[in-house]
Scaffold this motif. Structure first.
Motif, PDB file in Angstrom:
ATOM      1  N   MET A   1      43.309  43.582  46.782  1.00  0.00           N
ATOM      2  CA  MET A   1      43.157  42.992  45.461  1.00  0.00           C
ATOM      3  C   MET A   1      44.536  42.634  44.927  1.00  0.00           C
ATOM      4  SD  MET A   1      40.371  45.433  43.586  1.00  0.00           S
ATOM      5  CE  MET A   1      39.692  44.291  42.423  1.00  0.00           C
ATOM      6  N   THR A   2      44.557  41.547  44.230  1.00  0.00           N
ATOM      7  CA  THR A   2      45.821  41.128  43.625  1.00  0.00           C
ATOM      8  C   THR A   2      46.046  41.904  42.338  1.00  0.00           C
ATOM      9  OG1 THR A   2      44.780  39.355  42.372  1.00  0.00           O
ATOM     10  CG2 THR A   2      45.548  38.820  44.596  1.00  0.00           C
ATOM     11  N   GLY A   3      47.243  41.814  41.847  1.00  0.00           N
ATOM     12  CA  GLY A   3      47.596  42.531  40.620  1.00  0.00           C
ATOM     13  C   GLY A   3      46.803  42.060  39.419  1.00  0.00           C
ATOM     14  N   ILE A   4      46.611  40.737  39.315  1.00  0.00           N
ATOM     15  CA  ILE A   4      45.877  40.209  38.175  1.00  0.00           C
ATOM     16  C   ILE A   4      44.409  40.624  38.222  1.00  0.00           C
ATOM     17  CG2 ILE A   4      45.325  37.974  39.199  1.00  0.00           C
ATOM     18  CD1 ILE A   4      46.463  38.464  35.613  1.00  0.00           C
ATOM     19  N   ALA A   5      43.834  40.751  39.422  1.00  0.00           N
ATOM     20  CA  ALA A   5      42.446  41.194  39.558  1.00  0.00           C
ATOM     21  C   ALA A   5      42.300  42.644  39.111  1.00  0.00           C
ATOM     22  CB  ALA A   5      41.978  41.030  40.990  1.00  0.00           C
TER      23      ALA A   5
END
Length: 50
Positions: A1-5
């Motif tokens: 998962m990305t940081g923004i997610a």
């Protein structure tokens, strides 16, 4: 998962669980009234005529 997610997931979880916590606190402070104590007289019970 990305940081923004992950950030969006945390924000959404806090919104859902925070709303639940606020709702529970509100219900504990101001419980709903029961209508079990209402006594209707025989002349008005079930009278739907206008």
């Amino acid at each position: 998962m990305t940081g923004i997610a992950i950030v969006f997931m945390i924000v959404s979880m806090l919104t859902i669980w925070g709303g639940l916590a606020v709702a529970l606190m509100n219900l504990s402070r101001h419980p709903e009234k029961d209508n079990d104590d209402v006594i209707e007289t025989a002349g008005t019970a079930g009278n739907n005529s206008l």
